[in-house]
Design a protein around this motif. Structure first.
Motif, PDB file in Angstrom:
ATOM      1  N   ASN A  23       0.776  -1.570   0.516  1.00  0.00           N
ATOM      2  CA  ASN A  23       0.063  -0.206   0.035  1.00  0.00           C
ATOM      3  C   ASN A  23       0.865   1.640   0.079  1.00  0.00           C
ATOM      4  OD1 ASN A  23      -2.866  -0.484  -0.094  1.00  0.00           O
ATOM      5  ND2 ASN A  23      -2.657  -1.554   1.300  1.00  0.00           N
ATOM      6  N   LEU A  24       2.024   1.403   0.700  1.00  0.00           N
ATOM      7  CA  LEU A  24       2.776   2.701   0.638  1.00  0.00           C
ATOM      8  C   LEU A  24       3.330   2.204  -1.102  1.00  0.00           C
ATOM      9  CD1 LEU A  24       4.223   4.472   2.455  1.00  0.00           C
ATOM     10  CD2 LEU A  24       5.583   3.262   3.068  1.00  0.00           C
ATOM     11  N   ILE A  25       3.841   1.416  -1.381  1.00  0.00           N
ATOM     12  CA  ILE A  25       4.212   1.639  -1.935  1.00  0.00           C
ATOM     13  C   ILE A  25       3.183   2.637  -3.669  1.00  0.00           C
ATOM     14  CG2 ILE A  25       5.638   0.300  -4.555  1.00  0.00           C
ATOM     15  CD1 ILE A  25       6.970  -1.434  -2.111  1.00  0.00           C
ATOM     16  N   LEU A  26       1.962   1.532  -3.716  1.00  0.00           N
ATOM     17  CA  LEU A  26       1.170   2.131  -4.603  1.00  0.00           C
ATOM     18  C   LEU A  26       0.646   3.300  -4.002  1.00  0.00           C
ATOM     19  CD1 LEU A  26      -0.468  -1.414  -4.675  1.00  0.00           C
ATOM     20  CD2 LEU A  26       1.368  -0.013  -6.700  1.00  0.00           C
ATOM     21  N   TRP A  27       0.300   3.759  -2.721  1.00  0.00           N
ATOM     22  CA  TRP A  27      -0.290   5.701  -2.647  1.00  0.00           C
ATOM     23  C   TRP A  27      -0.111   6.597  -3.402  1.00  0.00           C
ATOM     24  CZ3 TRP A  27      -4.492   6.371  -0.665  1.00  0.00           C
ATOM     25  CH2 TRP A  27      -4.914   7.881  -0.220  1.00  0.00           C
ATOM     26  N   PHE A  28       1.045   6.936  -3.705  1.00  0.00           N
ATOM     27  CA  PHE A  28       1.255   7.731  -4.324  1.00  0.00           C
ATOM     28  C   PHE A  28       1.165   7.604  -6.319  1.00  0.00           C
ATOM     29  CE2 PHE A  28       4.410   9.383  -1.172  1.00  0.00           C
ATOM     30  CZ  PHE A  28       3.770  10.432  -0.864  1.00  0.00           C
ATOM     31  N   LEU A 148       3.262   1.364   7.679  1.00  0.00           N
ATOM     32  CA  LEU A 148       1.860   1.633   8.311  1.00  0.00           C
ATOM     33  C   LEU A 148       1.629   2.920   8.696  1.00  0.00           C
ATOM     34  CD1 LEU A 148      -1.156   1.622   9.119  1.00  0.00           C
ATOM     35  CD2 LEU A 148      -0.094  -0.220  11.002  1.00  0.00           C
ATOM     36  N   VAL A 149       2.865   3.554  10.006  1.00  0.00           N
ATOM     37  CA  VAL A 149       2.893   4.243  10.416  1.00  0.00           C
ATOM     38  C   VAL A 149       2.858   5.911   9.438  1.00  0.00           C
ATOM     39  CG1 VAL A 149       4.259   6.404  11.680  1.00  0.00           C
ATOM     40  CG2 VAL A 149       3.632   4.028  12.782  1.00  0.00           C
ATOM     41  N   ILE A 150       4.210   5.414   7.909  1.00  0.00           N
ATOM     42  CA  ILE A 150       4.457   6.391   7.094  1.00  0.00           C
ATOM     43  C   ILE A 150       2.815   6.002   6.091  1.00  0.00           C
ATOM     44  CG2 ILE A 150       5.537   6.588   4.970  1.00  0.00           C
ATOM     45  CD1 ILE A 150       8.099   5.172   6.709  1.00  0.00           C
ATOM     46  N   LEU A 151       2.629   5.823   6.321  1.00  0.00           N
ATOM     47  CA  LEU A 151       1.438   5.433   5.584  1.00  0.00           C
ATOM     48  C   LEU A 151       0.161   6.137   6.215  1.00  0.00           C
ATOM     49  CD1 LEU A 151       0.402   4.362   2.859  1.00  0.00           C
ATOM     50  CD2 LEU A 151      -0.700   2.557   3.392  1.00  0.00           C
ATOM     51  N   ILE A 152      -0.375   6.384   7.077  1.00  0.00           N
ATOM     52  CA  ILE A 152      -0.734   6.761   7.911  1.00  0.00           C
ATOM     53  C   ILE A 152      -0.257   8.355   8.038  1.00  0.00           C
ATOM     54  CG2 ILE A 152      -2.059   7.274   9.840  1.00  0.00           C
ATOM     55  CD1 ILE A 152      -1.296   3.853  11.031  1.00  0.00           C
ATOM     56  N   ILE A 153       0.514   8.753   8.430  1.00  0.00           N
ATOM     57  CA  ILE A 153       1.683   9.988   8.756  1.00  0.00           C
ATOM     58  C   ILE A 153       1.236  10.789   6.507  1.00  0.00           C
ATOM     59  CG2 ILE A 153       3.057  11.704   8.491  1.00  0.00           C
ATOM     60  CD1 ILE A 153       4.292   9.876  10.313  1.00  0.00           C
ATOM     61  N   ILE A 154       1.056   9.578   5.261  1.00  0.00           N
ATOM     62  CA  ILE A 154       1.090  10.575   4.525  1.00  0.00           C
ATOM     63  C   ILE A 154      -0.394  10.665   3.821  1.00  0.00           C
ATOM     64  CG2 ILE A 154       0.915  10.093   1.922  1.00  0.00           C
ATOM     65  CD1 ILE A 154       3.753   8.786   3.314  1.00  0.00           C
ATOM     66  N   ILE A 155      -0.941   9.943   4.439  1.00  0.00           N
ATOM     67  CA  ILE A 155      -2.564  10.216   4.471  1.00  0.00           C
ATOM     68  C   ILE A 155      -3.799  11.262   5.054  1.00  0.00           C
ATOM     69  CG2 ILE A 155      -4.925   8.845   4.143  1.00  0.00           C
ATOM     70  CD1 ILE A 155      -3.623   6.497   3.135  1.00  0.00           C
ATOM     71  N   LEU A 157      -1.969  13.675   6.844  1.00  0.00           N
ATOM     72  CA  LEU A 157      -1.427  15.334   6.910  1.00  0.00           C
ATOM     73  C   LEU A 157      -1.390  15.737   5.035  1.00  0.00           C
ATOM     74  CD1 LEU A 157       1.494  15.292   8.907  1.00  0.00           C
ATOM     75  CD2 LEU A 157      -0.399  15.922   9.328  1.00  0.00           C
ATOM     76  N   ASP A 158      -2.272  14.671   4.387  1.00  0.00           N
ATOM     77  CA  ASP A 158      -2.455  15.075   2.739  1.00  0.00           C
ATOM     78  C   ASP A 158      -0.982  15.274   2.197  1.00  0.00           C
ATOM     79  OD1 ASP A 158      -4.470  14.830   0.386  1.00  0.00           O
ATOM     80  OD2 ASP A 158      -4.877  16.833   0.953  1.00  0.00           O
ATOM     81  N   ILE A 159      -0.214  14.435   2.620  1.00  0.00           N
ATOM     82  CA  ILE A 159       1.678  15.023   1.206  1.00  0.00           C
ATOM     83  C   ILE A 159       0.917  14.797  -0.309  1.00  0.00           C
ATOM     84  CG2 ILE A 159       3.737  14.653   1.772  1.00  0.00           C
ATOM     85  CD1 ILE A 159       3.248  13.684   5.246  1.00  0.00           C
ATOM     86  N   LYS A 160       1.252  15.052  -0.524  1.00  0.00           N
ATOM     87  CA  LYS A 160       1.209  14.974  -1.525  1.00  0.00           C
ATOM     88  C   LYS A 160       2.520  15.449  -3.172  1.00  0.00           C
ATOM     89  CE  LYS A 160      -3.223  15.914  -2.067  1.00  0.00           C
ATOM     90  NZ  LYS A 160      -4.077  14.671  -2.672  1.00  0.00           N
TER      91      LYS A 160
END
Length: 161
Positions: A23-28, A148-155, A157-160
């Motif tokens: 999920n982290l790899i695919l998120w962006f 998981l933590v990195i993904l939660i932070i990205i989502i 904080l709406d990091i683009k």
């Protein structure tokens, strides 16, 4: 702890880890363009899951490898259903995106990968049998938790990009 319980826990740990790595790899890519995300999901995710499943199957020491594939397959399904709920409902607040036909196709495909691997790689799996070590759990547990933590932070904080 007996070997069967260790193997079950290893499957849960590896499944947890590879779910969040994927999920982290695919998120962006997915957040930029859903079609790009789908293409990557269909190419990268099966490779990742294949590696994780192989890692578990070479550590299975039961009498019948097919039994290991069945157990692995069920663990993958249960884990994917639970973690999809966590990801879509609790983290993303997007339950409407979760239960699409493609989700169920994905579950079905994920459940077939262990069987595909024992058909294609049966001899390699048997020859490369490994013992489960304590660092197997810590490596995958920490890796999955960090993703998981990195993904939660990205989502959150709406990091683009």
């Amino acid at each position: 702890m007996n070997d069967n319980l260790k193997w079950l826990l290893l499957n849960l740990t590896v499944s947890f880890s590879f779910y969040w790595i994927g999920n982290l790899i695919l998120w962006f890519p997915w957040s930029i363009n859903p079609n790009l995300g789908i293409i990557l999901m269909l190419t990268v995710a099966p490779l990742l899951w294949g590696i994780g499943i192989y890692y578990c199957l070479i550590r299975y020491h039961g009498d019948k490898l097919i039994k290991g594939a069945i157990i692995n397959s069920l663990i993958l399904l249960i884990n994917a259903v639970i973690e999809d709920y966590i990801f879509f409902s609790l983290i993303r607040k997007a339950t409407h995106d979760l239960y699409q036909p493609t989700t169920f196709y994905g579950y079905a495909f994920l459940m077939t990968i262990p069987f595909i691997e024992i058909i294609i790689f049966r001899n390699q799996i048997i020859k490369q049998k490994r013992q489960i070590k304590a660092n197997d759990f810590s490596l995958f547990g920490i890796l999955g938790a960090v993703c998981l933590v990195i993904l939660i932070i990205i989502i959150r904080l709406d990091i683009k990009i």
